[in-house]
Each structure stands twice: as structure tokens, then as C-alpha cells.
Design an enzyme around this catalytic site. Structure first.
Site, PDB file in Angstrom:
ATOM      1  CG  ASP A  88      -1.953   1.115   1.171  1.00  5.65           C
ATOM      2  OD1 ASP A  88      -2.986   0.908   0.519  1.00  5.65           O
ATOM      3  OD2 ASP A  88      -1.729   2.197   1.767  1.00  5.65           O
ATOM      4  CG  ASN A 130      -5.139  10.999  -5.393  1.00  6.57           C
ATOM      5  OD1 ASN A 130      -4.525  11.062  -6.464  1.00  6.57           O
ATOM      6  ND2 ASN A 130      -5.626   9.873  -4.920  1.00  6.57           N
ATOM      7  CD  GLU A 168      -4.560   4.230  -1.480  1.00  6.91           C
ATOM      8  OE1 GLU A 168      -4.734   4.649  -0.310  1.00  6.91           O
ATOM      9  OE2 GLU A 168      -5.445   4.271  -2.348  1.00  6.91           O
TER      10      GLU A 168
END
Length: 223
Positions: A76, A84, A119
Site C-alpha cells: 500500500d 491526490n 493504491e
């Protein structure tokens, strides 16, 4: 990522130019492309969750048959939401593609890198004992940390946390339980400060009576 059957069908009457064969070839190409889309994530071009689920079941069965362990790495990206929020989703997508390229570069051809969701990634390593799986995860973690994504001429550094474990011949838990176990190790790595690999104790995973690498070196003088 997938092999294709390149054998061309032949015209039954031996014509050099056969419109039916041409149509069949076009249809085969479309089917191959559709099959590729069904199995892969369109953004990263890694395998998708559907293929991951199928492949993990297959490798578990293979482990039960031949005794070779199946390793699983859950990965991860750290603080990806901040990427973002600060840079926008297109840069986030660029980061995901970049990390996927690192996986394809560093992993073996027999390994199965998948985008698990968002992700998070899941990497199946067939025939891989825990020490080798840990080494593979550490190499990938270091490569991600050392390889920034260039955004507007500036380096954007990202890191990843990982959990690693193996399914062995004497393992009797389900694929879902295996994923949950490795996912818990992933979040252990997060809790311990991120940008690290968490895994079970190596001694606890060694089958009874098995001689370790260090012991072999001491006994037989192997390097």
C-alpha cells in the site's frame, strides 16, 4: 502480459486470399483484446482483482500438490490521499503507473503483480519461501523510495508499506484468510512508521526438522 496463439487458420480450399479467414482472424484479435481487458487493470496494466482471486486459488492448489510455498505481498502506498489532494488525481494516476512499472521491472516473469484496489497492490510469488519473498519486498520498497515521479520538473517521492507471508503445504486456511493475514501485516508496517516490510518471524515459519540457511552454511561450508 499474456502469451498469444499466433497460429493462423488456413483456408480449407487453399485460397491465398479468403475473406472468411480474414474475418476469423479479426474476430480472434478482438477476443484476445477482450480477454486482456477482463484480466488487467486499464490504468496500471497489471492484473486486476478478478485475476488475483483466481491465481491465488490456483497457486494454493499447486502448493498442496508439489509442496513449493506460495508467497503473497500486500503493498500500500503511504499517504497516497495527500498526493491526490495536493497534486490532483492525474498525478496520483501517474504515481500508480510508475509503481506498477517498478514491479514489472523487479519481479520475475512467473510472479503475478495485481492491482488490488485504489493504491493497494497484491503480488503473488509462486514457489517462493519466506526469506526470498522478504528480500523481493525489500528490493521493491527501496526502489520505490529511491525513484521519484517527476511532476512539473520537480521530484515527487513516495514510499510503500508491505506485508509478506507464505502459504505452505501444511497450511489449511482459505485464500480469504491468507489475504487477511498478510493485510494485517501490511497495517502492522503502517503502524510501525510506514515505508517498511512486516512479516512473520522466520523461525516460526520454518517446518520442523528443516535446516536453515545459516545452519547449512556451517555444516556444509556452502556460501
Amino acid at each position: 502480459m499474456h502469451g498469444r496463439d499466433t497460429k493462423k487458420p488456413q483456408c480449407p480450399v487453399g485460397e491465398r486470399r479468403c475473406e472468411h479467414i480474414d474475418a476469423l482472424n479479426a474476430l480472434r484479435r478482438e477476443l484476445e483484446e477482450l480477454a486482456e481487458l477482463v484480466l488487467t487493470d486499464p490504468l496500471t496494466r497489471l492484473f486486476n482483482y478478478r485475476h488475483f482471486s483466481q491465481a491465488l486459488e490456483q497457486e494454493r492448489e499447486r502448493t498442496h500438490r508439489n509442496g513449493q510455498p506460495t508467497a503473497l505481498i500486500m503493498l500500500d502506498l503511504d499517504r497516497f490521499k495527500e498526493v491526490n489532494d495536493v497534486w490532483g488525481h492525474e498525478v496520483g494516476n501517474q504515481v500508480l503507473r510508475h509503481v506498477a512499472e517498478q514491479m514489472l521491472t523487479l519481479l520475475r516473469k512467473i510472479d503475478i503483480p495485481c492491482r488490488y484496489g485504489g493504491e493497494e497492490f497484491a503480488l503473488i510469488l509462486p514457489g517462493t519461501p519466506l526469506p526470498r519473498a522478504i528480500n523481493a519486498a525489500e528490493r521493491l520498497r527501496a526502489a520505490i523510495e529511491a525513484s521519484p515521479v517527476m511532476v512539473e520538473g520537480k521530484p515527487l517521492f513516495v514510499t510503500a508499506s508491505m506485508g509478506v507471508s507464505v502459504f505452505q503445504r501444511n497450511s489449511h486456511f482459505s485464500a480469504e484468510a491468507f489475504v487477511k493475514q498478510v493485510d494485517c501485516l501490511l497495517y502492522e508496517a503502517k503502524a510501525r512508521g510506514r515505508n517498511r516490510v512486516a512479516h512473520p518471524d522466520l523461525e516460526s515459519m520454518k517446518p520442523k526438522g528443516q535446516v536453515g540457511i545459516e545452519e547449512k552454511a556451517a555444516l556444509y561450508g556452502v556460501d
